[in-house]
Design a protein around this motif. Structure first.
Motif, PDB file in Angstrom:
ATOM      1  N   HIS A  42    -105.658 -39.099  -5.622  1.00  0.00           N
ATOM      2  CA  HIS A  42    -107.033 -38.286  -6.410  1.00  0.00           C
ATOM      3  C   HIS A  42    -107.465 -37.871  -4.412  1.00  0.00           C
ATOM      4  CE1 HIS A  42    -107.003 -39.945 -10.126  1.00  0.00           C
ATOM      5  NE2 HIS A  42    -107.326 -41.118  -9.630  1.00  0.00           N
ATOM      6  N   PHE A  43    -107.095 -38.068  -3.229  1.00  0.00           N
ATOM      7  CA  PHE A  43    -107.575 -37.701  -2.276  1.00  0.00           C
ATOM      8  C   PHE A  43    -106.717 -36.586  -1.458  1.00  0.00           C
ATOM      9  CE2 PHE A  43    -109.701 -41.215  -3.560  1.00  0.00           C
ATOM     10  CZ  PHE A  43    -110.662 -41.006  -4.051  1.00  0.00           C
ATOM     11  N   ALA A  44    -105.585 -36.032  -2.314  1.00  0.00           N
ATOM     12  CA  ALA A  44    -104.708 -35.158  -1.254  1.00  0.00           C
ATOM     13  C   ALA A  44    -105.326 -34.358  -0.546  1.00  0.00           C
ATOM     14  CB  ALA A  44    -104.206 -34.548  -1.866  1.00  0.00           C
ATOM     15  N   SER A  45    -106.603 -34.175  -0.583  1.00  0.00           N
ATOM     16  CA  SER A  45    -107.600 -32.683   0.708  1.00  0.00           C
ATOM     17  C   SER A  45    -107.474 -33.912   2.091  1.00  0.00           C
ATOM     18  CB  SER A  45    -108.356 -32.139  -0.438  1.00  0.00           C
ATOM     19  OG  SER A  45    -109.654 -33.596  -0.797  1.00  0.00           O
ATOM     20  N   PHE A  46    -107.373 -35.116   2.151  1.00  0.00           N
ATOM     21  CA  PHE A  46    -108.232 -36.189   2.943  1.00  0.00           C
ATOM     22  C   PHE A  46    -107.679 -35.641   4.078  1.00  0.00           C
ATOM     23  CE2 PHE A  46    -111.701 -38.702   1.203  1.00  0.00           C
ATOM     24  CZ  PHE A  46    -112.089 -38.038   0.227  1.00  0.00           C
ATOM     25  N   GLY A  47    -106.045 -35.657   3.777  1.00  0.00           N
ATOM     26  CA  GLY A  47    -104.932 -35.553   4.836  1.00  0.00           C
ATOM     27  C   GLY A  47    -104.294 -37.150   5.377  1.00  0.00           C
ATOM     28  N   ASN A  48    -104.008 -37.261   6.048  1.00  0.00           N
ATOM     29  CA  ASN A  48    -103.370 -38.109   7.134  1.00  0.00           C
ATOM     30  C   ASN A  48    -103.595 -39.424   6.419  1.00  0.00           C
ATOM     31  OD1 ASN A  48    -101.678 -40.116   7.694  1.00  0.00           O
ATOM     32  ND2 ASN A  48    -102.132 -39.338   9.962  1.00  0.00           N
ATOM     33  N   LEU A  49    -103.141 -40.007   4.750  1.00  0.00           N
ATOM     34  CA  LEU A  49    -103.673 -41.679   4.397  1.00  0.00           C
ATOM     35  C   LEU A  49    -102.151 -42.159   4.819  1.00  0.00           C
ATOM     36  CD1 LEU A  49    -105.541 -39.985   1.494  1.00  0.00           C
ATOM     37  CD2 LEU A  49    -106.375 -40.975   3.621  1.00  0.00           C
ATOM     38  N   SER A  50    -101.068 -41.806   5.596  1.00  0.00           N
ATOM     39  CA  SER A  50     -99.805 -42.400   5.531  1.00  0.00           C
ATOM     40  C   SER A  50     -99.358 -43.945   6.369  1.00  0.00           C
ATOM     41  CB  SER A  50     -99.031 -41.730   6.819  1.00  0.00           C
ATOM     42  OG  SER A  50     -99.930 -41.652   7.882  1.00  0.00           O
ATOM     43  N   SER A  51    -101.702 -44.660   6.658  1.00  0.00           N
ATOM     44  CA  SER A  51    -100.658 -45.875   7.138  1.00  0.00           C
ATOM     45  C   SER A  51    -102.652 -46.082   7.189  1.00  0.00           C
ATOM     46  CB  SER A  51    -100.615 -46.300   8.321  1.00  0.00           C
ATOM     47  OG  SER A  51    -101.351 -44.885   9.533  1.00  0.00           O
ATOM     48  N   PRO A  52    -102.404 -48.061   7.001  1.00  0.00           N
ATOM     49  CA  PRO A  52    -103.955 -48.119   7.128  1.00  0.00           C
ATOM     50  C   PRO A  52    -104.662 -47.626   8.394  1.00  0.00           C
ATOM     51  CG  PRO A  52    -102.307 -49.884   6.788  1.00  0.00           C
ATOM     52  CD  PRO A  52    -101.394 -48.914   7.053  1.00  0.00           C
ATOM     53  N   ALA A  53    -104.118 -47.281   9.455  1.00  0.00           N
ATOM     54  CA  ALA A  53    -105.049 -47.204  11.104  1.00  0.00           C
ATOM     55  C   ALA A  53    -105.016 -45.381  10.255  1.00  0.00           C
ATOM     56  CB  ALA A  53    -104.041 -46.904  11.571  1.00  0.00           C
ATOM     57  N   ALA A  54    -104.289 -44.566   9.789  1.00  0.00           N
ATOM     58  CA  ALA A  54    -104.896 -43.274   9.656  1.00  0.00           C
ATOM     59  C   ALA A  54    -106.172 -43.137   8.721  1.00  0.00           C
ATOM     60  CB  ALA A  54    -103.793 -42.751   8.996  1.00  0.00           C
ATOM     61  N   ILE A  55    -106.152 -43.948   7.570  1.00  0.00           N
ATOM     62  CA  ILE A  55    -107.218 -44.413   6.412  1.00  0.00           C
ATOM     63  C   ILE A  55    -107.776 -44.590   7.371  1.00  0.00           C
ATOM     64  CG2 ILE A  55    -107.741 -45.585   4.695  1.00  0.00           C
ATOM     65  CD1 ILE A  55    -105.175 -46.022   3.300  1.00  0.00           C
ATOM     66  N   ILE A  56    -107.981 -46.021   7.735  1.00  0.00           N
ATOM     67  CA  ILE A  56    -109.465 -46.057   8.540  1.00  0.00           C
ATOM     68  C   ILE A  56    -110.728 -45.352   9.792  1.00  0.00           C
ATOM     69  CG2 ILE A  56    -110.552 -47.963  10.013  1.00  0.00           C
ATOM     70  CD1 ILE A  56    -108.807 -49.709   8.788  1.00  0.00           C
ATOM     71  N   GLY A  57    -109.756 -44.689  10.035  1.00  0.00           N
ATOM     72  CA  GLY A  57    -109.572 -43.539  11.227  1.00  0.00           C
ATOM     73  C   GLY A  57    -110.403 -41.933  10.804  1.00  0.00           C
ATOM     74  N   ASN A  58    -109.934 -41.910   9.342  1.00  0.00           N
ATOM     75  CA  ASN A  58    -109.441 -40.564   8.879  1.00  0.00           C
ATOM     76  C   ASN A  58    -111.551 -40.631   7.954  1.00  0.00           C
ATOM     77  OD1 ASN A  58    -110.003 -38.370   7.041  1.00  0.00           O
ATOM     78  ND2 ASN A  58    -108.238 -39.225   6.023  1.00  0.00           N
ATOM     79  N   PRO A  59    -111.563 -38.848   9.205  1.00  0.00           N
ATOM     80  CA  PRO A  59    -113.884 -38.545   8.794  1.00  0.00           C
ATOM     81  C   PRO A  59    -114.006 -38.537   6.824  1.00  0.00           C
ATOM     82  CG  PRO A  59    -112.665 -37.197  10.127  1.00  0.00           C
ATOM     83  CD  PRO A  59    -111.474 -38.418   9.874  1.00  0.00           C
ATOM     84  N   LYS A  60    -112.087 -38.247   6.670  1.00  0.00           N
ATOM     85  CA  LYS A  60    -113.283 -37.958   4.862  1.00  0.00           C
ATOM     86  C   LYS A  60    -113.143 -38.937   4.045  1.00  0.00           C
ATOM     87  CE  LYS A  60    -110.954 -32.736   5.564  1.00  0.00           C
ATOM     88  NZ  LYS A  60    -110.352 -32.287   4.880  1.00  0.00           N
TER      89      LYS A  60
END
Length: 148
Positions: A42-60
């Motif tokens: 549901h959150f493809a527009s959020f950008g990089n969600l490829s790893s836990p670190a990417a998710i945690i660091g994602n401002p969106k």
């Protein structure tokens, strides 16, 4: 209609007054996307969600987590009418976004874990947890109401 005891009302309001939306929101939403990766669709527009670190660091992700937690304020202030309070959000999530209603329960669990980790058992007592989980269960049910 849900019946709330005075103790439950007090516990929910008291805990809510201690919660930082800016802290718990991003933590809980990140946790959801990590432990339930199918929710990422549901959150493809959020950008990089490829790893836990990417998710945690994602401002969106952080922003949406704050939005979700901020939305709980409406439920805290409307304990006697949570279903009506979330009626429009329920329609949006079911008819426009097509969110699996079980995801609301999963997010509620993630919120509970983050709150428990933040406050520990001296504040997040068994009675507090019971009231809080009842509250989040009612919110999740209200958000999933449009599906019924």
């Amino acid at each position: 209609m849900v019946e709330w005891t005075d103790a439950e009302r007090s516990a929910i309001a008291g805990l809510w007054g201690k919660i930082s939306v800016d802290e718990i929101g991003p933590q809980a939403f990140s946790r959801l996307l990590i432990v339930a990766p199918w929710t990422q669709r549901h959150f493809a527009s959020f950008g990089n969600l490829s790893s836990p670190a990417a998710i945690i660091g994602n401002p969106k992700v952080a922003h949406h987590g704050k939005t979700v937690m901020g939305g709980l304020d409406r439920a805290v202030k409307n304990l006697d009418n949570i279903k009506a309070t979330y009626a429009q959000l329920s329609v949006m999530h079911s008819e426009k976004i097509h969110v699996d209603p079980d995801n609301f329960r999963l997010l509620a669990d993630c919120i509970t874990v983050c709150v428990a980790m933040k406050f520990g058992p001296s504040i997040f007592t068994a009675d507090m947890q019971e009231a809080w989980q009842k509250f989040l269960s009612v919110v999740a049910s209200a958000l999933g109401r449009q599906y019924h």
